[in-house]
Design an enzyme around this catalytic site. Structure first.
Site, PDB file in Angstrom:
ATOM      1  N   ARG A 298       0.863  -1.187   0.000  1.00  0.00           N
ATOM      2  CA  ARG A 298       0.000   0.000   0.000  1.00  0.00           C
ATOM      3  C   ARG A 298       0.897   1.235   0.000  1.00  0.00           C
ATOM      4  O   ARG A 298       1.899   1.292   0.718  1.00  0.00           O
ATOM      5  CB  ARG A 298      -0.910   0.035   1.228  1.00  0.00           C
ATOM      6  CG  ARG A 298      -1.885   1.220   1.162  1.00  0.00           C
ATOM      7  CD  ARG A 298      -2.717   1.382   2.411  1.00  0.00           C
ATOM      8  NE  ARG A 298      -3.544   2.576   2.290  1.00  0.00           N
ATOM      9  CZ  ARG A 298      -4.184   3.175   3.292  1.00  0.00           C
ATOM     10  NH1 ARG A 298      -4.086   2.675   4.514  1.00  0.00           N
ATOM     11  NH2 ARG A 298      -4.907   4.258   3.080  1.00  0.00           N
ATOM     12  N   HIS A 299       0.547   2.214  -0.820  1.00  0.00           N
ATOM     13  CA  HIS A 299       1.309   3.464  -0.891  1.00  0.00           C
ATOM     14  C   HIS A 299       1.435   4.112   0.485  1.00  0.00           C
ATOM     15  O   HIS A 299       0.687   3.822   1.416  1.00  0.00           O
ATOM     16  CB  HIS A 299       0.632   4.436  -1.866  1.00  0.00           C
ATOM     17  CG  HIS A 299      -0.751   4.838  -1.433  1.00  0.00           C
ATOM     18  ND1 HIS A 299      -0.985   5.760  -0.434  1.00  0.00           N
ATOM     19  CD2 HIS A 299      -1.976   4.430  -1.858  1.00  0.00           C
ATOM     20  CE1 HIS A 299      -2.284   5.906  -0.264  1.00  0.00           C
ATOM     21  NE2 HIS A 299      -2.912   5.115  -1.116  1.00  0.00           N
ATOM     22  N   GLY A 300       2.378   5.031   0.608  1.00  0.00           N
ATOM     23  CA  GLY A 300       2.555   5.767   1.852  1.00  0.00           C
ATOM     24  C   GLY A 300       1.395   6.713   2.130  1.00  0.00           C
ATOM     25  O   GLY A 300       0.575   7.012   1.252  1.00  0.00           O
ATOM     26  N   GLN A 301       1.336   7.182   3.357  1.00  0.00           N
ATOM     27  CA  GLN A 301       0.246   8.083   3.780  1.00  0.00           C
ATOM     28  C   GLN A 301       0.208   9.344   2.924  1.00  0.00           C
ATOM     29  O   GLN A 301       1.238   9.916   2.571  1.00  0.00           O
ATOM     30  CB  GLN A 301       0.452   8.487   5.239  1.00  0.00           C
ATOM     31  CG  GLN A 301      -0.651   9.372   5.793  1.00  0.00           C
ATOM     32  CD  GLN A 301      -0.251  10.020   7.104  1.00  0.00           C
ATOM     33  OE1 GLN A 301       0.600  10.897   7.149  1.00  0.00           O
ATOM     34  NE2 GLN A 301      -0.863   9.575   8.187  1.00  0.00           N
ATOM     35  N   THR A 302      -1.024   9.778   2.589  1.00  0.00           N
ATOM     36  CA  THR A 302      -1.226  11.013   1.833  1.00  0.00           C
ATOM     37  C   THR A 302      -2.014  12.010   2.672  1.00  0.00           C
ATOM     38  O   THR A 302      -2.545  11.682   3.736  1.00  0.00           O
ATOM     39  CB  THR A 302      -2.017  10.752   0.534  1.00  0.00           C
ATOM     40  OG1 THR A 302      -3.362  10.388   0.885  1.00  0.00           O
ATOM     41  CG2 THR A 302      -1.382   9.641  -0.283  1.00  0.00           C
TER      42      THR A 302
ATOM     43  N   TYR B 222      -4.895  13.272   1.850  1.00  0.00           N
ATOM     44  CA  TYR B 222      -6.294  12.841   1.877  1.00  0.00           C
ATOM     45  C   TYR B 222      -6.517  11.732   2.898  1.00  0.00           C
ATOM     46  O   TYR B 222      -7.611  11.623   3.473  1.00  0.00           O
ATOM     47  CB  TYR B 222      -6.730  12.380   0.483  1.00  0.00           C
ATOM     48  CG  TYR B 222      -7.302  13.489  -0.390  1.00  0.00           C
ATOM     49  CD1 TYR B 222      -7.036  14.827  -0.115  1.00  0.00           C
ATOM     50  CD2 TYR B 222      -8.108  13.195  -1.487  1.00  0.00           C
ATOM     51  CE1 TYR B 222      -7.544  15.832  -0.913  1.00  0.00           C
ATOM     52  CE2 TYR B 222      -8.633  14.206  -2.289  1.00  0.00           C
ATOM     53  CZ  TYR B 222      -8.347  15.511  -1.999  1.00  0.00           C
ATOM     54  OH  TYR B 222      -8.866  16.506  -2.782  1.00  0.00           O
ATOM     55  N   ASN B 223      -5.507  10.900   3.135  1.00  0.00           N
ATOM     56  CA  ASN B 223      -5.624   9.902   4.202  1.00  0.00           C
ATOM     57  C   ASN B 223      -5.820  10.588   5.548  1.00  0.00           C
ATOM     58  O   ASN B 223      -6.659  10.170   6.366  1.00  0.00           O
ATOM     59  CB  ASN B 223      -4.365   9.023   4.272  1.00  0.00           C
ATOM     60  CG  ASN B 223      -4.214   8.089   3.094  1.00  0.00           C
ATOM     61  OD1 ASN B 223      -3.099   7.706   2.752  1.00  0.00           O
ATOM     62  ND2 ASN B 223      -5.311   7.687   2.452  1.00  0.00           N
TER      63      ASN B 223
ATOM     64  N   GLU C 226      -6.911   2.596  -7.726  1.00  0.00           N
ATOM     65  CA  GLU C 226      -7.951   2.318  -6.751  1.00  0.00           C
ATOM     66  C   GLU C 226      -9.317   2.358  -7.440  1.00  0.00           C
ATOM     67  O   GLU C 226      -9.434   2.819  -8.589  1.00  0.00           O
ATOM     68  CB  GLU C 226      -7.888   3.388  -5.651  1.00  0.00           C
ATOM     69  CG  GLU C 226      -8.853   3.205  -4.486  1.00  0.00           C
ATOM     70  CD  GLU C 226      -8.608   1.924  -3.728  1.00  0.00           C
ATOM     71  OE1 GLU C 226      -8.958   0.854  -4.289  1.00  0.00           O
ATOM     72  OE2 GLU C 226      -8.098   1.969  -2.603  1.00  0.00           O
TER      73      GLU C 226
ATOM     74  N   PHE D  85     -12.723   3.680  -8.691  1.00  0.00           N
ATOM     75  CA  PHE D  85     -13.189   5.019  -9.013  1.00  0.00           C
ATOM     76  C   PHE D  85     -14.478   5.279  -8.245  1.00  0.00           C
ATOM     77  O   PHE D  85     -15.438   4.502  -8.329  1.00  0.00           O
ATOM     78  CB  PHE D  85     -13.433   5.154 -10.518  1.00  0.00           C
ATOM     79  CG  PHE D  85     -13.875   6.520 -10.949  1.00  0.00           C
ATOM     80  CD1 PHE D  85     -13.234   7.655 -10.486  1.00  0.00           C
ATOM     81  CD2 PHE D  85     -14.937   6.687 -11.830  1.00  0.00           C
ATOM     82  CE1 PHE D  85     -13.627   8.930 -10.880  1.00  0.00           C
ATOM     83  CE2 PHE D  85     -15.351   7.943 -12.239  1.00  0.00           C
ATOM     84  CZ  PHE D  85     -14.690   9.064 -11.763  1.00  0.00           C
ATOM     85  N   TYR D  86     -14.509   6.382  -7.484  1.00  0.00           N
ATOM     86  CA  TYR D  86     -15.665   6.688  -6.631  1.00  0.00           C
ATOM     87  C   TYR D  86     -16.627   7.686  -7.264  1.00  0.00           C
ATOM     88  O   TYR D  86     -17.530   8.195  -6.585  1.00  0.00           O
ATOM     89  CB  TYR D  86     -15.184   7.213  -5.282  1.00  0.00           C
ATOM     90  CG  TYR D  86     -14.361   6.209  -4.512  1.00  0.00           C
ATOM     91  CD1 TYR D  86     -14.907   4.980  -4.123  1.00  0.00           C
ATOM     92  CD2 TYR D  86     -13.044   6.469  -4.180  1.00  0.00           C
ATOM     93  CE1 TYR D  86     -14.156   4.052  -3.414  1.00  0.00           C
ATOM     94  CE2 TYR D  86     -12.278   5.543  -3.468  1.00  0.00           C
ATOM     95  CZ  TYR D  86     -12.847   4.346  -3.102  1.00  0.00           C
ATOM     96  OH  TYR D  86     -12.094   3.425  -2.395  1.00  0.00           O
TER      97      TYR D  86
END
Length: 220
Positions: free
Chosen positions: A10-14, A16-17, A90, A92-93
């Protein structure tokens, strides 16, 4: 039959996280902690010899992949060797992109007689949650489960079709939390907790062959 070990990170924290916003095809950069998440993952995997590297085409995933490749001591891969593909994005929302996660899932759940995402998962599944979100999205642009898997499966086929990979090779793949949960739900046979997101920078190992995916370990 070629068998590969895929290290799914999983990518690092962003940002938006931190803000609790839905971040599917939308994007925000890695935080300082997110950069450290990528560094820690790179250190953890520094002695794994990768024959190939893939990632989502979002900046957060690509930046994480670049850091892991940079810190690897066993591979000859560089940034230019990373295959960047929209197939690994990811979910798409749709019109919910960038909205508060809890608010959106409450709206989706309440539209179908439930309270939140946990209710949806307990009554149905994470796969069904994708269908319910598309139904609730005013524009119906959010990916449903079929659309999502049609795209993601093209990503796995992309790895399988790499003629430079040999039986037993290790492959790096940097992706996203909902994607990791979706894979684990579909192929984990109920052995893993899919109610909580995998940690930023965590490692999930997949055994990939021509026809199947086996979960070897999750969220380590």
């Amino acid at each position: 039959m070629k068998k590969l070990t895929v290290y799914l990170i999983r990518h690092g924290q962003t940002y938006y996280n931190i803000y609790g916003k839905l971040q599917g095809w939308g994007n925000s950069p890695l935080t300082e902690k997110g950069i450290n998440d990528a560094i820690n993952a790179g250190k953890k995997l520094s002695n794994v010899k990768f024959a190939a590297a893939y990632c989502s085409d979002t900046t957060r995933a690509h930046d994480t992949a670049k850091k892991i490749v940079e810190l690897n001591q066993e591979s000859n891969l560089t940034d230019n060797d990373i295959v960047v593909s929209p197939f690994f994005r990811e979910q798409f929302y749709g019109s919910f992109e960038g909205e508060n996660i809890h608010y959106v899932w409450e709206q989706v759940a309440m539209s179908h007689g439930m309270k939140n995402l946990r209710d949806i998962q307990e009554k149905y599944s994470l796969a069904k949650a994708k269908d319910l979100m598309k139904d609730t999205d005013p524009f119906h642009d959010s990916e449903n489960n079929e659309e999502y898997w049609n795209r993601l499966n093209k990503g796995f086929d992309l790895i399988r079709s790499n003629n430079e990979l040999s039986d037993g090779d290790n492959v790096l793949l940097v992706g996203h939390s909902n994607t990791i949960l979706s894979i684990v739900e579909k192929y984990g046979h109920g052995k893993y907790d899919v109610y909580h997101k995998p940690a930023n920078g965590s490692v999930t190992k997949l055994l990939l062959n021509d026809k199947d995916i086996i979960i070897d370990s999750y969220n380590e």
